[in-house]
Design a protein around this motif. Structure first.
Motif, PDB file in Angstrom:
ATOM      1  N   GLY A 228     -73.234  43.157  -6.469  1.00 41.89           N
ATOM      2  CA  GLY A 228     -71.561  42.848  -6.158  1.00 41.89           C
ATOM      3  C   GLY A 228     -70.678  41.158  -6.066  1.00 41.89           C
ATOM      4  N   ALA A 229     -70.546  41.209  -4.794  1.00 40.64           N
ATOM      5  CA  ALA A 229     -69.528  40.003  -4.530  1.00 40.64           C
ATOM      6  C   ALA A 229     -70.984  38.927  -4.076  1.00 40.64           C
ATOM      7  CB  ALA A 229     -68.259  40.503  -4.292  1.00 40.64           C
ATOM      8  N   ASP A 230     -70.644  37.507  -4.536  1.00 42.18           N
ATOM      9  CA  ASP A 230     -71.492  36.861  -4.529  1.00 42.18           C
ATOM     10  C   ASP A 230     -70.855  36.855  -2.434  1.00 42.18           C
ATOM     11  OD1 ASP A 230     -73.240  34.293  -4.791  1.00 42.18           O
ATOM     12  OD2 ASP A 230     -71.453  33.428  -3.459  1.00 42.18           O
ATOM     13  N   SER A 231     -70.139  36.947  -2.370  1.00 40.09           N
ATOM     14  CA  SER A 231     -69.805  36.562  -0.655  1.00 40.09           C
ATOM     15  C   SER A 231     -70.361  37.919   0.216  1.00 40.09           C
ATOM     16  CB  SER A 231     -68.464  36.450   0.380  1.00 40.09           C
ATOM     17  OG  SER A 231     -67.912  37.160  -0.641  1.00 40.09           O
ATOM     18  N   ALA A 232     -70.353  38.699  -0.313  1.00 43.49           N
ATOM     19  CA  ALA A 232     -70.506  40.117   0.094  1.00 43.49           C
ATOM     20  C   ALA A 232     -72.822  40.298   0.104  1.00 43.49           C
ATOM     21  CB  ALA A 232     -70.340  41.820  -0.511  1.00 43.49           C
ATOM     22  N   VAL A 233     -73.398  40.198  -1.139  1.00 40.11           N
ATOM     23  CA  VAL A 233     -74.127  40.073  -1.901  1.00 40.11           C
ATOM     24  C   VAL A 233     -74.871  38.845  -0.466  1.00 40.11           C
ATOM     25  CG1 VAL A 233     -76.172  39.261  -2.994  1.00 40.11           C
ATOM     26  CG2 VAL A 233     -74.285  40.635  -3.806  1.00 40.11           C
ATOM     27  N   LYS A 234     -74.600  37.984  -0.159  1.00 39.73           N
ATOM     28  CA  LYS A 234     -75.034  36.683   1.029  1.00 39.73           C
ATOM     29  C   LYS A 234     -74.964  37.922   2.198  1.00 39.73           C
ATOM     30  CE  LYS A 234     -74.217  32.501  -0.998  1.00 39.73           C
ATOM     31  NZ  LYS A 234     -74.315  32.953  -2.817  1.00 39.73           N
ATOM     32  N   LYS A 235     -74.653  38.740   2.978  1.00 35.02           N
ATOM     33  CA  LYS A 235     -73.805  38.978   3.834  1.00 35.02           C
ATOM     34  C   LYS A 235     -75.217  39.899   4.107  1.00 35.02           C
ATOM     35  CE  LYS A 235     -69.217  38.541   4.336  1.00 35.02           C
ATOM     36  NZ  LYS A 235     -67.340  39.138   5.225  1.00 35.02           N
ATOM     37  N   VAL A 236     -75.788  41.065   2.980  1.00 34.62           N
ATOM     38  CA  VAL A 236     -76.883  41.585   2.923  1.00 34.62           C
ATOM     39  C   VAL A 236     -77.283  40.898   2.870  1.00 34.62           C
ATOM     40  CG1 VAL A 236     -77.186  44.289   1.750  1.00 34.62           C
ATOM     41  CG2 VAL A 236     -75.051  43.342   1.819  1.00 34.62           C
ATOM     42  N   GLU A 237     -78.162  40.443   2.002  1.00 34.95           N
ATOM     43  CA  GLU A 237     -79.086  39.467   2.590  1.00 34.95           C
ATOM     44  C   GLU A 237     -79.447  38.706   3.535  1.00 34.95           C
ATOM     45  OE1 GLU A 237     -79.441  37.086  -2.146  1.00 34.95           O
ATOM     46  OE2 GLU A 237     -78.725  36.141  -0.139  1.00 34.95           O
ATOM     47  N   GLU A 238     -78.324  38.058   4.455  1.00 36.73           N
ATOM     48  CA  GLU A 238     -78.980  38.233   5.952  1.00 36.73           C
ATOM     49  C   GLU A 238     -79.258  39.173   6.768  1.00 36.73           C
ATOM     50  OE1 GLU A 238     -79.692  35.479   9.039  1.00 36.73           O
ATOM     51  OE2 GLU A 238     -79.381  34.955   6.827  1.00 36.73           O
ATOM     52  N   LEU A 239     -78.154  40.180   6.446  1.00 34.14           N
ATOM     53  CA  LEU A 239     -78.690  41.546   7.518  1.00 34.14           C
ATOM     54  C   LEU A 239     -79.927  42.239   6.912  1.00 34.14           C
ATOM     55  CD1 LEU A 239     -75.726  43.210   6.860  1.00 34.14           C
ATOM     56  CD2 LEU A 239     -76.075  42.085   9.114  1.00 34.14           C
ATOM     57  N   ALA A 240     -80.513  41.784   5.766  1.00 36.09           N
ATOM     58  CA  ALA A 240     -81.859  42.540   5.301  1.00 36.09           C
ATOM     59  C   ALA A 240     -82.635  41.860   5.842  1.00 36.09           C
ATOM     60  CB  ALA A 240     -82.070  42.392   3.606  1.00 36.09           C
ATOM     61  N   ARG A 241     -83.094  40.537   6.580  1.00 30.02           N
ATOM     62  CA  ARG A 241     -83.959  39.236   6.830  1.00 30.02           C
ATOM     63  C   ARG A 241     -83.882  39.673   7.865  1.00 30.02           C
ATOM     64  NH1 ARG A 241     -81.261  36.088   3.490  1.00 30.02           N
ATOM     65  NH2 ARG A 241     -82.299  34.766   1.970  1.00 30.02           N
ATOM     66  N   GLU A 242     -83.260  39.855   8.724  1.00 33.04           N
ATOM     67  CA  GLU A 242     -83.071  40.336  10.332  1.00 33.04           C
ATOM     68  C   GLU A 242     -83.335  41.821  10.118  1.00 33.04           C
ATOM     69  OE1 GLU A 242     -78.366  40.520  11.555  1.00 33.04           O
ATOM     70  OE2 GLU A 242     -78.456  37.939  11.465  1.00 33.04           O
ATOM     71  N   LYS A 243     -83.564  42.500   9.568  1.00 29.72           N
ATOM     72  CA  LYS A 243     -84.312  43.913   9.627  1.00 29.72           C
ATOM     73  C   LYS A 243     -85.390  44.492   9.694  1.00 29.72           C
ATOM     74  CE  LYS A 243     -80.614  46.461  11.532  1.00 29.72           C
ATOM     75  NZ  LYS A 243     -80.601  47.290  12.288  1.00 29.72           N
ATOM     76  N   GLY A 244     -86.179  42.792   9.019  1.00 31.64           N
ATOM     77  CA  GLY A 244     -87.288  42.562   8.286  1.00 31.64           C
ATOM     78  C   GLY A 244     -87.703  41.912   7.075  1.00 31.64           C
TER      79      GLY A 244
ATOM     80  N   ILE B  13     -87.882  46.775   2.625  1.00 30.44           N
ATOM     81  CA  ILE B  13     -86.758  48.046   3.134  1.00 30.44           C
ATOM     82  C   ILE B  13     -86.359  48.889   1.872  1.00 30.44           C
ATOM     83  CG2 ILE B  13     -84.105  47.789   3.799  1.00 30.44           C
ATOM     84  CD1 ILE B  13     -84.348  45.391   5.029  1.00 30.44           C
ATOM     85  N   GLU B  14     -86.677  50.547   2.845  1.00 30.76           N
ATOM     86  CA  GLU B  14     -86.393  51.414   2.022  1.00 30.76           C
ATOM     87  C   GLU B  14     -84.457  52.152   1.724  1.00 30.76           C
ATOM     88  OE1 GLU B  14     -88.529  53.338   0.061  1.00 30.76           O
ATOM     89  OE2 GLU B  14     -90.329  51.454   1.514  1.00 30.76           O
ATOM     90  N   ARG B  15     -84.458  52.719   0.449  1.00 29.05           N
ATOM     91  CA  ARG B  15     -83.118  52.820   0.434  1.00 29.05           C
ATOM     92  C   ARG B  15     -82.328  53.225   1.268  1.00 29.05           C
ATOM     93  NH1 ARG B  15     -83.074  56.918  -4.774  1.00 29.05           N
ATOM     94  NH2 ARG B  15     -84.966  56.283  -4.725  1.00 29.05           N
ATOM     95  N   GLU B  16     -82.130  54.227   2.121  1.00 27.91           N
ATOM     96  CA  GLU B  16     -81.864  54.416   3.705  1.00 27.91           C
ATOM     97  C   GLU B  16     -81.909  53.412   4.153  1.00 27.91           C
ATOM     98  OE1 GLU B  16     -84.633  55.810   2.520  1.00 27.91           O
ATOM     99  OE2 GLU B  16     -83.727  57.878   1.336  1.00 27.91           O
ATOM    100  N   GLU B  17     -81.868  53.104   4.170  1.00 29.52           N
ATOM    101  CA  GLU B  17     -81.998  51.261   4.906  1.00 29.52           C
ATOM    102  C   GLU B  17     -80.606  50.497   4.702  1.00 29.52           C
ATOM    103  OE1 GLU B  17     -83.767  48.968   9.144  1.00 29.52           O
ATOM    104  OE2 GLU B  17     -84.845  49.848   7.125  1.00 29.52           O
ATOM    105  N   LEU B  18     -81.154  50.058   3.704  1.00 25.86           N
ATOM    106  CA  LEU B  18     -80.255  49.522   2.776  1.00 25.86           C
ATOM    107  C   LEU B  18     -79.186  49.889   2.627  1.00 25.86           C
ATOM    108  CD1 LEU B  18     -81.143  46.689   1.843  1.00 25.86           C
ATOM    109  CD2 LEU B  18     -81.655  47.659  -0.936  1.00 25.86           C
ATOM    110  N   GLU B  19     -79.012  51.008   1.774  1.00 30.65           N
ATOM    111  CA  GLU B  19     -77.050  51.544   1.849  1.00 30.65           C
ATOM    112  C   GLU B  19     -76.824  51.526   3.264  1.00 30.65           C
ATOM    113  OE1 GLU B  19     -77.295  55.050  -1.166  1.00 30.65           O
ATOM    114  OE2 GLU B  19     -78.808  55.307   0.285  1.00 30.65           O
ATOM    115  N   THR B  20     -77.371  51.224   4.490  1.00 33.54           N
ATOM    116  CA  THR B  20     -76.527  51.356   5.549  1.00 33.54           C
ATOM    117  C   THR B  20     -76.204  49.744   5.981  1.00 33.54           C
ATOM    118  OG1 THR B  20     -78.093  53.109   6.103  1.00 33.54           O
ATOM    119  CG2 THR B  20     -76.943  51.613   7.985  1.00 33.54           C
ATOM    120  N   LEU B  21     -76.914  49.006   5.370  1.00 38.58           N
ATOM    121  CA  LEU B  21     -76.513  47.638   5.610  1.00 38.58           C
ATOM    122  C   LEU B  21     -75.021  47.559   4.147  1.00 38.58           C
ATOM    123  CD1 LEU B  21     -80.031  45.667   5.517  1.00 38.58           C
ATOM    124  CD2 LEU B  21     -77.953  46.379   6.965  1.00 38.58           C
ATOM    125  N   THR B  22     -75.005  47.518   2.761  1.00 39.37           N
ATOM    126  CA  THR B  22     -74.043  47.292   1.649  1.00 39.37           C
ATOM    127  C   THR B  22     -73.001  48.238   2.283  1.00 39.37           C
ATOM    128  OG1 THR B  22     -75.205  49.535   1.044  1.00 39.37           O
ATOM    129  CG2 THR B  22     -75.910  47.315  -0.018  1.00 39.37           C
TER     130      THR B  22
END
Length: 312
Positions: free
Chosen positions: A171-187, A137-146
């Protein structure tokens, strides 16, 4: 005219056995590593040569060990007449780059990184923070998720922008896990939770940054003899006061490593020498620029001799 850049590795490149061959076969390297033991007043060399890995990877040990091994390899390159036009280091590696460029003495750099490692270990209680590598995932899309997760009041940000499609979040453990899940959903192609002792290069490191600023304040810095590409903005710096401020900012700022390599390419660098343990940075250079560059790793006598043959 083509130019040479020295790149210095950061935390994660440490391994048991690092620097041992240099110590046993090169007088200056031996003297430097012995000096490190004396400065720190504990046997860093024993950890470097023999481990155990679980102790060596602790931030307060890994950082001085990496600095010492990198500068030992640098001494051999200098003796062979191989010098850089620019230097850069990944996170902790920036301190090695500053020693190489004449900004910091080895003694002062070693003392500071030992304290830096302790401050980073202490900044956030174990289990509160986390880091994760997101691939594909490129940085712009990942920045949107964070940013989306941070809207809920949690801290998570891009920490290491290493190469195209290879970014570490922190970042915070719970926040990192949320971004991980969103990133998986984004492919995302891969999502890898990292074994680290803290959420480095995130705003959660502010306590470490504040302590480091106090430690650095009295430390003498010189203007750089060789320009250093700073982590915080991927631009060359030579002014001592600017560099000191950037080192403080670096603790909570992203490491713009892909941008650093692109800046060096724009400055006509075609030869990259990774000075110190491992070949992580060599791999990242190749991910940024696959053709038209020469990439070497200088971590033992054989690899350094090869560099001398090819560059001179």
């Amino acid at each position: 005219m083509s130019k040479v850049a020295f790149l210095f590795p950061g935390q994660g490149s440490q391994h048991a056995g690092m620097g041992k061959e240099l110590y046993e076969h090169h007088t200056k390297a031996k003297s430097l590593i012995d000096e490190a033991d004396n400065i720190l007043d504990y046997p860093l060399s024993g950890l470097m040569f023999n481990g155990p890995e679980e102790h060596l990877k602790k931030t307060e040990n890994a950082q001085p060990a990496l600095l010492t091994t990198s500068i030992a390899a640098l001494e051999l390159l200098k003796e062979k007449g191989v010098t850089p036009d620019y230097t850069a280091g990944h996170s902790l590696g920036e301190y090695s780059a500053l020693v190489s460029s004449g900004v910091l003495s080895f003694k002062n750099a070693l003392t500071v990184v030992r304290q830096r490692g302790l401050f980073m270990e202490e900044a956030v209680p174990s289990g509160v923070g986390a880091m994760s590598a997101i691939m594909g995932i490129e940085r712009e899309e990942l920045e949107t998720l964070t940013s989306k997760v941070e809207e809920d009041g949690e801290i998570v940000q891009l920490a290491n922008l290493n190469a195209p499609g290879q970014i570490v979040i922190s970042g915070a453990d719970s926040a990192v896990k949320k971004v991980e899940e969103l990133a998986r959903e984004k492919g995302a192609k891969r999502v890898i939770s990292l074994e680290v002792s803290g959420p480095f290069h995130s705003k959660l490191m502010q306590p470490a940054q504040d302590k480091l600023e106090s430690v650095l304040e009295p430390v003498p810095f010189s203007d750089a003899e060789v320009p250093v590409i700073a982590n915080v903005n991927a631009q060359e710096a030579t002014d001592a006061s600017v560099i000191k401020n950037q080192l403080v900012e670096q603790v909570t700022s992203p490491v713009y490593w892909e941008d650093t390599i692109r800046r060096l390419l724009a400055l006509d660098v075609t030869t990259f020498v990774e000075v110190g343990p491992g070949n992580v940075l060599s791999g990242l250079v190749r991910r940024v620029q696959r053709r038209g560059v020469n990439v070497y790793s200088a971590q033992d006598i054989e690899s350094i001799e090869k560099i001398v043959e090819n560059i001179q």
